[in-house]
Motif scaffolding. Structure first.
Motif, PDB file in Angstrom:
ATOM      1  N   ILE A 307       0.828  -1.213   0.000  1.00 50.78           N
ATOM      2  CA  ILE A 307       0.000   0.000   0.000  1.00 50.78           C
ATOM      3  C   ILE A 307       0.860   1.260   0.000  1.00 50.78           C
ATOM      4  O   ILE A 307       0.599   2.212  -0.747  1.00 50.78           O
ATOM      5  N   ALA A 308       1.903   1.280   0.832  1.00 47.97           N
ATOM      6  CA  ALA A 308       2.773   2.456   0.890  1.00 47.97           C
ATOM      7  C   ALA A 308       3.445   2.710  -0.460  1.00 47.97           C
ATOM      8  O   ALA A 308       3.468   3.859  -0.941  1.00 47.97           O
ATOM      9  N   SER A 309       3.976   1.656  -1.081  1.00 46.87           N
ATOM     10  CA  SER A 309       4.655   1.810  -2.371  1.00 46.87           C
ATOM     11  C   SER A 309       3.689   2.260  -3.451  1.00 46.87           C
ATOM     12  O   SER A 309       4.016   3.126  -4.276  1.00 46.87           O
ATOM     13  N   ARG A 310       2.488   1.703  -3.447  1.00 48.68           N
ATOM     14  CA  ARG A 310       1.503   2.041  -4.483  1.00 48.68           C
ATOM     15  C   ARG A 310       1.021   3.479  -4.323  1.00 48.68           C
ATOM     16  O   ARG A 310       0.848   4.201  -5.313  1.00 48.68           O
ATOM     17  N   VAL A 311       0.806   3.919  -3.102  1.00 46.51           N
ATOM     18  CA  VAL A 311       0.358   5.293  -2.872  1.00 46.51           C
ATOM     19  C   VAL A 311       1.456   6.288  -3.245  1.00 46.51           C
ATOM     20  O   VAL A 311       1.191   7.327  -3.874  1.00 46.51           O
ATOM     21  N   ILE A 312       2.694   5.990  -2.873  1.00 47.56           N
ATOM     22  CA  ILE A 312       3.803   6.898  -3.199  1.00 47.56           C
ATOM     23  C   ILE A 312       3.969   7.016  -4.716  1.00 47.56           C
ATOM     24  O   ILE A 312       4.155   8.118  -5.251  1.00 47.56           O
ATOM     25  N   LEU A 313       3.887   5.886  -5.423  1.00 44.43           N
ATOM     26  CA  LEU A 313       4.007   5.924  -6.879  1.00 44.43           C
ATOM     27  C   LEU A 313       2.851   6.714  -7.488  1.00 44.43           C
ATOM     28  O   LEU A 313       3.047   7.511  -8.417  1.00 44.43           O
ATOM     29  N   LEU A 314       1.651   6.494  -6.974  1.00 44.49           N
ATOM     30  CA  LEU A 314       0.469   7.207  -7.459  1.00 44.49           C
ATOM     31  C   LEU A 314       0.661   8.725  -7.335  1.00 44.49           C
ATOM     32  O   LEU A 314       0.282   9.493  -8.228  1.00 44.49           O
ATOM     33  N   LEU A 315       1.264   9.170  -6.229  1.00 40.11           N
ATOM     34  CA  LEU A 315       1.401  10.599  -5.958  1.00 40.11           C
ATOM     35  C   LEU A 315       2.598  11.239  -6.660  1.00 40.11           C
ATOM     36  O   LEU A 315       2.605  12.464  -6.881  1.00 40.11           O
ATOM     37  N   THR A 316       3.598  10.446  -7.012  1.00 36.20           N
ATOM     38  CA  THR A 316       4.839  11.019  -7.549  1.00 36.20           C
ATOM     39  C   THR A 316       5.025  10.849  -9.048  1.00 36.20           C
ATOM     40  O   THR A 316       5.872  11.517  -9.632  1.00 36.20           O
ATOM     41  N   VAL A 317       4.258   9.966  -9.697  1.00 34.37           N
ATOM     42  CA  VAL A 317       4.517   9.677 -11.106  1.00 34.37           C
ATOM     43  C   VAL A 317       4.241  10.902 -11.984  1.00 34.37           C
ATOM     44  O   VAL A 317       5.001  11.186 -12.924  1.00 34.37           O
ATOM     45  N   TYR A 318       3.167  11.656 -11.699  1.00 34.03           N
ATOM     46  CA  TYR A 318       2.881  12.834 -12.530  1.00 34.03           C
ATOM     47  C   TYR A 318       3.930  13.931 -12.335  1.00 34.03           C
ATOM     48  O   TYR A 318       4.442  14.472 -13.329  1.00 34.03           O
ATOM     49  N   PRO A 319       4.297  14.297 -11.091  1.00 36.86           N
ATOM     50  CA  PRO A 319       5.368  15.287 -10.930  1.00 36.86           C
ATOM     51  C   PRO A 319       6.675  14.853 -11.597  1.00 36.86           C
ATOM     52  O   PRO A 319       7.408  15.694 -12.133  1.00 36.86           O
ATOM     53  N   ALA A 320       6.973  13.562 -11.570  1.00 36.21           N
ATOM     54  CA  ALA A 320       8.200  13.065 -12.198  1.00 36.21           C
ATOM     55  C   ALA A 320       8.167  13.278 -13.707  1.00 36.21           C
ATOM     56  O   ALA A 320       9.135  13.768 -14.306  1.00 36.21           O
ATOM     57  N   PHE A 321       7.052  12.904 -14.341  1.00 35.13           N
ATOM     58  CA  PHE A 321       6.904  13.114 -15.781  1.00 35.13           C
ATOM     59  C   PHE A 321       6.957  14.609 -16.126  1.00 35.13           C
ATOM     60  O   PHE A 321       7.567  15.009 -17.129  1.00 35.13           O
ATOM     61  N   ALA A 322       6.297  15.436 -15.314  1.00 35.02           N
ATOM     62  CA  ALA A 322       6.270  16.876 -15.576  1.00 35.02           C
ATOM     63  C   ALA A 322       7.656  17.486 -15.464  1.00 35.02           C
ATOM     64  O   ALA A 322       8.056  18.328 -16.288  1.00 35.02           O
ATOM     65  N   TRP A 323       8.398  17.086 -14.458  1.00 35.90           N
ATOM     66  CA  TRP A 323       9.759  17.593 -14.258  1.00 35.90           C
ATOM     67  C   TRP A 323      10.652  17.195 -15.433  1.00 35.90           C
ATOM     68  O   TRP A 323      11.401  18.018 -15.971  1.00 35.90           O
ATOM     69  N   LEU A 324      10.558  15.944 -15.836  1.00 37.87           N
ATOM     70  CA  LEU A 324      11.375  15.469 -16.944  1.00 37.87           C
ATOM     71  C   LEU A 324      11.017  16.173 -18.254  1.00 37.87           C
ATOM     72  O   LEU A 324      11.888  16.507 -19.056  1.00 37.87           O
ATOM     73  N   THR A 325       9.722  16.409 -18.469  1.00 34.86           N
ATOM     74  CA  THR A 325       9.294  17.091 -19.691  1.00 34.86           C
ATOM     75  C   THR A 325       9.766  18.544 -19.713  1.00 34.86           C
ATOM     76  O   THR A 325      10.141  19.067 -20.774  1.00 34.86           O
ATOM     77  N   ALA A 326       9.784  19.174 -18.554  1.00 37.02           N
ATOM     78  CA  ALA A 326      10.209  20.574 -18.470  1.00 37.02           C
ATOM     79  C   ALA A 326      11.718  20.724 -18.584  1.00 37.02           C
ATOM     80  O   ALA A 326      12.210  21.702 -19.170  1.00 37.02           O
ATOM     81  N   GLN A 327      12.469  19.742 -18.051  1.00 37.19           N
ATOM     82  CA  GLN A 327      13.930  19.832 -18.056  1.00 37.19           C
ATOM     83  C   GLN A 327      14.546  18.496 -18.492  1.00 37.19           C
ATOM     84  O   GLN A 327      15.189  17.804 -17.701  1.00 37.19           O
TER      85      GLN A 327
END
Length: 427
Positions: A307-327
């Motif tokens: 549950i902890a791993s799934r929730v963390i991935l759920l919350l961080t995957v969009y910011p990760a993609f956005a950061w990579l797309t921006a820089q």
């Protein structure tokens, strides 16, 4: 039961894990190898098509293997519950050797015409069937060999083997491309990695023959031919819950491992070498973290880690993609691939052991085959295609992140209906 099996087999824990997971590593090694050499294969086996169609036809033939995976999981999983886990695992790895041999030795279109791509197609059907049947018996055997306090750690190695196969495939492909001229790679060099698979598989089969069977004769006699029926009727609720519980992990790993590198090349305009490097980094992180996640799941429980791993991935995957797309950069791509891989492993390993713990011994291989193969083939295998389609339809390069987050959210729900049997004795 587990300690007795280890003693009778005369093998160390390391040898048990190696023998069991070798077929899984070989499958993902071959997966990676084919993807790297899809272009020269397309040119040799579809010479009359345009360059784009050559590539698409080559990838299409490879994708056919996913279609027969569920069939292989059902047939070989039921065989493992009827004739034993060891016999099923020897069968799958020899089928993989056969598929490698067919591809490595396949005559090209210029030699035998239309029969050439049909041979490669047959090889992929054999390999897909074998791969579908590999995971259920392998995971089941590891779970049944382990003690009550080490089941997650043992099972984690079957997932770690997938990451090792990807890393080895990328490394071998890179070595061949570096060591041979481009013309030689296109003419015959692409066959070398498949030849390696031919020799690895029989060695694995010989090692597997030394394993001690964990399915008792009484279980084999009592449930001969009934495992599939039992999984779909008596245990249908667990089969459905298990399939959807694994959905988040299946989507996550395919998007992170296979879609993200291509996304970096096509959308972010990073180099192909960079994409390969990020795939190797994420695969190596998965390989290292998976056993650690297994140990943690044995210590504090399956559900807390999952549950902890799934929730963390759920919350961080969009910011990760956005950061990579921006820089977009090599360093950031590799760093984010490594970060996300940690939580991909953290959600896959616990559910990987929870499902076989809940199925009774006589239908365990069939149950894990049904839940994993259906989830990996339909939800996971088509994830890169779905992610690409979403981007094309929306024009939003961040859309795949929402797809992963949604898959993680949906797959959280069935987890609460699954029993956590950490440390408990299983049949």
């Amino acid at each position: 039961m587990a300690s007795i099996a280890l003693q009778k087999a005369g093998l160390s824990k390391r040898q048990i894990i190696t023998a069991t997971t070798l077929g899984t590593a070989l499958e993902y090694y071959d997966f990676t190898i084919y993807s790297f050499f899809a272009i020269p294969i397309g040119k040799l086996f579809f010479p009359s098509a345009s360059p784009v169609n050559q590539f698409l036809l080559s990838i299409a033939i490879f994708g056919v293997g996913f279609v027969v995976r569920p069939l292989g999981g059902i047939v070989i999983g039921a065989y493992a519950d009827r004739a034993g886990r060891k016999n099923a695992m020897v069968l799958t790895i020899m089928l993989m050797a056969l598929s490698c041999a067919l591809i490595a030795c396949a005559p090209t279109y210029s030699v035998v015409g239309v029969a050439a791509p049909l041979i490669v197609l047959a090889a992929r059907l054999v390999q897909g069937f074998a791969a579908g049947g590999e995971f259920g018996p392998g995971t089941t055997l590891l779970v049944e060999y382990a003690s009550d306090r080490t089941r997650a750690y043992f099972a984690s190695w079957n997932f770690a083997a997938t990451a090792l196969g990807v890393a080895l495939g990328a490394a071998v492909a890179s070595l061949i491309n570096f060591a041979l001229p481009k013309e030689a790679v296109g003419e015959w060099g692409w066959r070398l990695p498949f030849l390696l698979g031919i020799f690895v598989a029989p060695v694995g089969a010989l090692i597997r023959r030394r394993l001690e069977e964990t399915l008792s004769v009484a279980d084999q006699r009592a449930h001969r031919g009934n495992a599939l029926k039992a999984a779909l009727t008596t245990h249908w609720r667990l089969t459905v819950l298990g399939t959807f519980a694994e959905l988040g992990g299946s989507v996550s790993i395919y998007v992170m491992t296979f879609y993200l590198p291509n996304h970096a090349v096509r959308t972010l305009h990073l180099s192909h070498t960079t994409a390969v490097l990020s795939a190797v980094v994420s695969a190596l992180v998965l390989f290292v973290v998976a056993p650690l996640a297994g140990k943690l799941a044995d210590r504090i429980g399956r559900k807390p880690v999952l549950i902890a791993s799934r929730v963390i991935l759920l919350l961080t995957v969009y910011p990760a993609f956005a950061w990579l797309t921006a820089q977009p950069s090599v360093g950031l791509l590799c760093a984010l691939s490594a970060f996300l891989a940690i939580f991909v492993a953290g959600q896959i390993v616990p559910v990987l052991v929870m499902i076989p713990e809940l199925f009774p011994r006589e239908v365990r291989a069939t149950g894990i085959a049904l839940t994993y193969v259906v989830s990996a083939s339909f939800f996971g295998g088509f994830s890169p295609l779905i992610a690409g389609w979403i981007v094309a339809r929306t024009g939003n390069p961040l859309a795949p992140a929402w797809y992963v987050a949604a898959a993680c959210a949906v797959s959280l729900i069935p987890v609460f209906w699954l029993r956590d049997r950490t440390g408990e004795a299983i049949g």
